[in-house]
Design a protein around this motif. Sequence first.
Motif, mmCIF file in Angstrom:
data_model
loop_
_atom_site.group_PDB
_atom_site.id
_atom_site.type_symbol
_atom_site.label_atom_id
_atom_site.label_comp_id
_atom_site.label_asym_id
_atom_site.label_seq_id
_atom_site.Cartn_x
_atom_site.Cartn_y
_atom_site.Cartn_z
ATOM 1 N N VAL A 1 0.565 -0.927 0.382
ATOM 2 C CA VAL A 1 -0.327 0.252 -0.026
ATOM 3 C C VAL A 1 0.751 1.521 -0.014
ATOM 4 O O VAL A 1 1.700 1.405 0.370
ATOM 5 C CB VAL A 1 -0.887 -0.372 0.940
ATOM 6 N N THR A 2 0.497 2.421 -0.866
ATOM 7 C CA THR A 2 1.490 3.832 -0.104
ATOM 8 C C THR A 2 0.865 4.616 0.711
ATOM 9 O O THR A 2 -0.689 4.202 0.999
ATOM 10 C CB THR A 2 0.416 4.628 -1.811
ATOM 11 N N LEU A 3 1.865 4.730 1.746
ATOM 12 C CA LEU A 3 1.139 5.442 2.474
ATOM 13 C C LEU A 3 0.905 6.729 3.003
ATOM 14 O O LEU A 3 0.963 7.169 1.998
ATOM 15 C CB LEU A 3 2.508 5.163 3.652
ATOM 16 N N GLY A 4 0.054 7.174 3.962
ATOM 17 C CA GLY A 4 0.423 8.617 3.761
ATOM 18 C C GLY A 4 -1.802 8.565 4.043
ATOM 19 O O GLY A 4 -2.223 8.729 3.098
ATOM 20 N N HIS A 5 -1.821 9.831 5.049
ATOM 21 C CA HIS A 5 -3.666 10.548 4.777
ATOM 22 C C HIS A 5 -4.093 11.712 5.981
ATOM 23 O O HIS A 5 -4.954 11.742 5.342
ATOM 24 C CB HIS A 5 -4.192 8.982 5.499
ATOM 25 N N GLU A 6 -2.636 12.449 5.949
ATOM 26 C CA GLU A 6 -2.711 13.819 6.200
ATOM 27 C C GLU A 6 -3.037 15.062 4.995
ATOM 28 O O GLU A 6 -1.261 15.288 5.152
ATOM 29 C CB GLU A 6 -2.623 13.834 7.412
ATOM 30 N N ASP B 1 -4.589 3.050 -1.105
ATOM 31 C CA ASP B 1 -3.345 3.829 -1.610
ATOM 32 C C ASP B 1 -3.864 5.107 -1.070
ATOM 33 O O ASP B 1 -4.942 5.716 -1.698
ATOM 34 C CB ASP B 1 -2.647 3.127 -3.030
ATOM 35 N N GLY B 2 -2.719 5.365 -0.359
ATOM 36 C CA GLY B 2 -2.398 7.039 0.398
ATOM 37 C C GLY B 2 -1.848 8.205 -0.719
ATOM 38 O O GLY B 2 -1.579 7.463 -1.612
#
Length: 349
Positions: A56-61, A117-118
């Motif tokens: 998965v692609t990280l990150g959400h903010e 994916d983030g």
Amino acid sequence: MRALKYNGTWDVSLEEIEDLHVINPNDVIVNIKYCGICGTDVGIIAGTYPVAVKGVTLGHESTGIIAEVGSAVKNVKVGDKVVINPTYYCGKCRMCQTLRINHCENKFGTESGVSYDGTYADFYRTTSDFVYKIPDNVSMKAVTLTEPLSCVITGARKIQPSSMNLNTYVFGAGTMGILYTWALHLKGLAPVVIETSKNRLEYASDCVPEGVKVYSSLEEARINYFNDAKAPLDIVVDTTSGLLEKLYSEMSCDGIYMSIGLKDKYANINVRELADKSLSIIGSIDSLHGSFLEAFHLITKNIIPAEKLVSHVIPLENYKEAFSILGCDIDSKSMVSAKEKNAKVIIEC
């Protein structure tokens, strides 16, 4: 396009992947500009919060600019600056229908940076229901803190003090600790903040509401702020995950203990005292009904000066440096002490 991929504990890599495009009529493609590093991301990489799907692609903010819209999208257009709400909910399951959307039963496969994916990437695909247009006069960096603040609001709603004259403590002066301090301050409480890291303590001192004090220990806070070496603990917000057993016996009658950290930690407590002292032990995670828009309002109206919390902005290609500022040393595969003052570290995509 570039994307920061999670391959396993201490194994992340910046990779080239296929560009994203709209698929469904309500889809939007966002050209990511800024993505804040969350403690969740650190926990996933370090293996202390093993929830992410490999690959998965990280990150959400995140904030960004609309690059492409589906045929049914009406609320935004190409070129609009937006903030992304990464907390999907279906609205149909039992948890959603009982107003607990942060625990939607159908969110697996939709959680940005966990099972979907983030946003540590050049582009991100979501739907128009989960993006909000940023006013032209508001900093995109500041609005990147909307998601963590929305999680704080979810928790702060659970804290219902019997009086504004309660001894209130926030343990940890990272981003979440500072934001909880603001939320409690806006509720009318007067929290003190306790942070053992000198670098975080010094940075946080300039970010908390006027008059709020930041101390290096509970003992120092009790003596210097409450003028009582045994000042009771009426309200505690623990951002560290690790203090319940230590502080439990010191909680005042009718005390409230909130834990928001996401690290495994087992505690032995006397359950009888929960009733005998009317104690409340509560946890909180994610956004809940309206909390994202409430956070967006508090930031865009500068009620909470979110941009003050941004200590670093680091390019995506230097992601190892960005994580190392928070003590997450990817090359050595270890958590180390932060070597410089910090709060919110943002990756620029």
